[in-house]
Design a protein around this motif. Structure first.
Motif, PDB file in Angstrom:
ATOM      1  N   LEU A   1       0.819  -1.206   0.000  1.00 51.88           N
ATOM      2  CA  LEU A   1       0.000   0.000   0.000  1.00 51.88           C
ATOM      3  C   LEU A   1       0.859   1.265   0.000  1.00 51.88           C
ATOM      4  O   LEU A   1       0.529   2.232  -0.672  1.00 51.88           O
ATOM      5  N   LYS A   2       1.950   1.217   0.742  1.00 56.12           N
ATOM      6  CA  LYS A   2       2.799   2.399   0.824  1.00 56.12           C
ATOM      7  C   LYS A   2       3.427   2.722  -0.529  1.00 56.12           C
ATOM      8  O   LYS A   2       3.579   3.879  -0.879  1.00 56.12           O
ATOM      9  N   PHE A   3       3.753   1.690  -1.301  1.00 57.15           N
ATOM     10  CA  PHE A   3       4.335   1.911  -2.626  1.00 57.15           C
ATOM     11  C   PHE A   3       3.332   2.626  -3.536  1.00 57.15           C
ATOM     12  O   PHE A   3       3.690   3.520  -4.286  1.00 57.15           O
ATOM     13  N   GLY A   6       1.859   6.035  -1.157  1.00 59.01           N
ATOM     14  CA  GLY A   6       2.861   6.915  -0.565  1.00 59.01           C
ATOM     15  C   GLY A   6       2.656   7.158   0.913  1.00 59.01           C
ATOM     16  O   GLY A   6       2.197   6.281   1.659  1.00 59.01           O
ATOM     17  N   PRO A   7       2.958   8.382   1.352  1.00 60.45           N
ATOM     18  CA  PRO A   7       2.937   8.692   2.781  1.00 60.45           C
ATOM     19  C   PRO A   7       1.550   8.638   3.425  1.00 60.45           C
ATOM     20  O   PRO A   7       1.451   8.633   4.642  1.00 60.45           O
ATOM     21  N   ALA A   8       0.482   8.576   2.651  1.00 64.67           N
ATOM     22  CA  ALA A   8      -0.864   8.522   3.230  1.00 64.67           C
ATOM     23  C   ALA A   8      -1.211   7.129   3.742  1.00 64.67           C
ATOM     24  O   ALA A   8      -2.125   6.975   4.559  1.00 64.67           O
ATOM     25  N   ALA A   9      -0.482   6.103   3.305  1.00 65.08           N
ATOM     26  CA  ALA A   9      -0.859   4.718   3.607  1.00 65.08           C
ATOM     27  C   ALA A   9      -0.840   4.396   5.102  1.00 65.08           C
ATOM     28  O   ALA A   9      -1.831   3.894   5.637  1.00 65.08           O
ATOM     29  N   VAL A  10       0.254   4.653   5.769  1.00 68.30           N
ATOM     30  CA  VAL A  10       0.378   4.280   7.184  1.00 68.30           C
ATOM     31  C   VAL A  10      -0.597   5.077   8.064  1.00 68.30           C
ATOM     32  O   VAL A  10      -1.305   4.480   8.878  1.00 68.30           O
ATOM     33  N   SER A  65      -1.445  18.870  -7.025  1.00 68.75           N
ATOM     34  CA  SER A  65      -1.491  17.578  -7.743  1.00 68.75           C
ATOM     35  C   SER A  65      -0.305  16.681  -7.368  1.00 68.75           C
ATOM     36  O   SER A  65       0.238  15.970  -8.203  1.00 68.75           O
ATOM     37  N   GLU A  66       0.091  16.736  -6.098  1.00 73.44           N
ATOM     38  CA  GLU A  66       1.203  15.919  -5.611  1.00 73.44           C
ATOM     39  C   GLU A  66       0.744  14.531  -5.177  1.00 73.44           C
ATOM     40  O   GLU A  66       1.541  13.608  -5.118  1.00 73.44           O
ATOM     41  N   SER A  67      -0.534  14.400  -4.848  1.00 76.96           N
ATOM     42  CA  SER A  67      -1.074  13.137  -4.355  1.00 76.96           C
ATOM     43  C   SER A  67      -2.389  12.849  -5.058  1.00 76.96           C
ATOM     44  O   SER A  67      -3.048  13.748  -5.573  1.00 76.96           O
ATOM     45  N   LEU A  68      -2.763  11.573  -5.018  1.00 81.59           N
ATOM     46  CA  LEU A  68      -4.062  11.178  -5.563  1.00 81.59           C
ATOM     47  C   LEU A  68      -5.166  11.333  -4.530  1.00 81.59           C
ATOM     48  O   LEU A  68      -6.321  11.514  -4.880  1.00 81.59           O
TER      49      LEU A  68
END
Length: 107
Positions: A1-3, A6-10, A65-68
């Motif tokens: 999930l982190k891949f 990104g940083p939102a996963a944890v 637009s750095e994250s989904l």
């Protein structure tokens, strides 16, 4: 999930573990999600249109637009998939009040 996320996963997984996601349903079938953020603030998320009221969504997703997605939207999706959403049935009037309160917070 982190891949993938990104940083939102944890942080999103932490919100799911804490059962911070509530699905709010009105008799009409309208649904929104409320997520109790790590700061203690309640954010409203709409999975149907992929939107969250948190500042991170507005900045990182919409402006830069750095994250989904933000951690709150990801927590909603994960909670849906895992069946761990809290459930809250409200009247149409209560749902309207939730939406109006969000609008006042933003304005």
């Amino acid at each position: 999930l982190k891949f993938i996320f990104g940083p939102a996963a944890v942080p999103a997984l932490d919100l799911v573990d804490q059962r911070s996601v509530t699905r709010v349903r009105a008799p009409s079938g309208r649904i929104l999600y409320q997520v109790l953020g790590s700061s203690g603030k309640l954010y409203t998320c709409y999975s149907s249109c992929h939107f969250c009221t948190c500042p991170a969504f507005g900045f990182s997703v919409l402006q830069k637009s750095e994250s989904l997605l933000c951690k709150h939207i990801l927590a909603v999706y994960l909670s849906q998939a895992m069946g761990t959403c809290q459930e809250l049935a409200v009247s149409e009037e209560q749902l309207t009040n939730i939406l109006l309160a969000e609008e006042e917070d933003e304005g």
